[in-house]
Design a protein around this motif. Structure first.
Motif: not given
Length: 418
Positions: A350, A372, A404-405, A236, A353, A401
């Motif tokens: 971000y 991640i 991933l979210v 992260l 996330l 990002v």
């Protein structure tokens, strides 16, 4: 209606966030002034060097930052039971571990000093040695910060952060005015780190008692939660550090300074909302331990993060030139103005996330470390392959990002299913 408002204000997330966000904003304001002063006082190449040093410090420090959820997870349980004997034992156990690892990392840093200097094109070895000292301080002081967070002692958390920020700014200005350049800036970070560490002992005076009881934490249990949590946070924080490091390596010194300025303005969005996650984590840990409902707390945290983040991004979109000149005060940075809104959007997602990761770790959904970590590695690989312009670097980070979210949002109903 008044009762509802009062109840909302007294909510642990709102109350704790108000303290940490207010104090965090103040601390981040002093941190921002430090960076702002350095961006205006140092040449573009020197500021690019300072930004690279800060990112370099971040990576080894990720190891100790990643231990934070493990400590908070166990310490939070003992604080909830007011079990001070086990708290002292837990503190001693983790302090010894972090001290040993900190010493090892510091000596490894010294061994590879020449290679690090060549990679970053830095000829002043004193700067790198001071950076190694900062890394060591971050290891031994991390246990205090985690215990303060687990104790929900948000006031002391703010005081410690303010001590570091104010000392860093004050000493940084003095050292620069005396002509110490980047060495002075990094030296100010060393002294401020020591000051913050000493202040952090005030709410933890009970750990000096002789009555301790070492907690029975099984190695299997510790690794089952600790290692995935460490990898998740490592990946992260890598997202907002590896880009600066790679830009410093692949671009010219002046361009690296410009990207550092862009990152500085963009990260204001993160500074404003990041305290919400640190407040949310121990609250949800305790709620999850007790079997209480925590979904409303998380949804409230998302709103507290998303709203200010998107508002600041919109401001950057409509007033990019004003933002660059207001914060950096130098026309050499104006070339980054068209990129500011895109970078702001990247930092906004971000932030979301960052919140999702803290949430899933607080309810022991540690398998989230895998996407991640893959995303962080993919970011580094793609930037190495495609780095002809800043926009490529930003869009690579933003795309990963965002994916991933979306993935973590789809995972939410399954993760919270009883």
């Amino acid at each position: 209606m008044k009762q509802r408002v009062k109840h909302l204000i007294k909510h642990p997330l709102i109350y704790g966030s108000s303290i940490v966000v207010t104090g965090g904003l103040l601390a981040n304001f002093f941190n921002f002034l430090f960076n702002l002063f350095m961006s205006r006082s140092l040449s573009l190449p020197d500021y690019g060097t300072l930004a690279s040093i800060i990112s370099l410090i971040t990576f080894p420090s990720l190891l100790v930052t990643a231990v934070n959820p493990v400590i908070v997870r166990f310490a939070g349980d003992y604080f909830a039971k007011n079990d001070q004997m086990h708290l002292r034992g837990l503190y001693n156990k983790f302090f010894k571990f972090l001290l040993i690892v900190g010493v090892i990392i510091f000596f490894l840093f010294l061994i590879f000093l020449n290679d690090i200097a060549q990679f970053f094109h830095i000829t002043n070895y004193l700067i790198l040695i001071l950076a190694g000292v900062i890394i060591f301080i971050s290891f031994i002081s991390a246990i205090n910060g985690s215990f303060i967070q687990a104790k929900l002692a948000f006031g002391f958390q703010v005081i410690s952060s303010l001590t570091v920020a104010i000392l860093k700014l004050g000493l940084g200005v003095i050292f620069i005015l005396f002509g110490y350049s980047v060495s002075g800036a990094v030296g100010a970070m060393v002294v401020s780190g020591i000051g913050g560490y000493l202040v952090s002992f005030f709410p933890l005076r009970f750990i000096f008692s002789n009555k301790t009881k070492s907690p029975k934490i099984g190695t299997k249990e510790l690794f089952r939660y600790g290692v995935p949590s460490a990898l998740a946070l490592f990946g992260l924080i890598s997202f907002i550090s590896s880009d600066i490091i790679l830009v410093k390596h692949f671009f010219s010194a002046s361009q690296a300074g410009q990207y550092a300025g862009l990152s500085l303005i963009g990260r204001i969005i993160f500074f404003v909302s990041s305290p919400v996650g640190s407040v949310m984590f121990p609250i949800i840990v305790q709620k999850h331990t007790k079997g209480d409902n925590f979904s409303n707390t998380f949804k409230m945290a998302v709103a507290l993060v998303f709203i200010p983040s998107i508002l600041l991004t919109l401001f950057y979109f409509f007033f990019p030139t004003f933002s660059v000149l207001f914060f950096l005060k130098r026309k050499e940075y104006l070339s980054i103005a068209p990129l500011l809104s895109v970078f702001g959007l990247y930092i906004t997602f971000y932030n979301i996330l960052y919140l999702f990761v803290n949430f899933y770790l607080s309810i022991k959904k540690t398998k989230i470390y895998l996407p991640i970590l893959i995303g962080a590695i993919l970011q580094i690989v793609l930037i190495i392959l495609y780095h002809s312009a800043f926009i490529q670097v930003i869009m690579i980070s933003f795309s990963i990002v965002l994916l991933l979210v979306v993935g973590f949002l789809l995972y939410y109903p399954y993760a919270t299913r009883k």
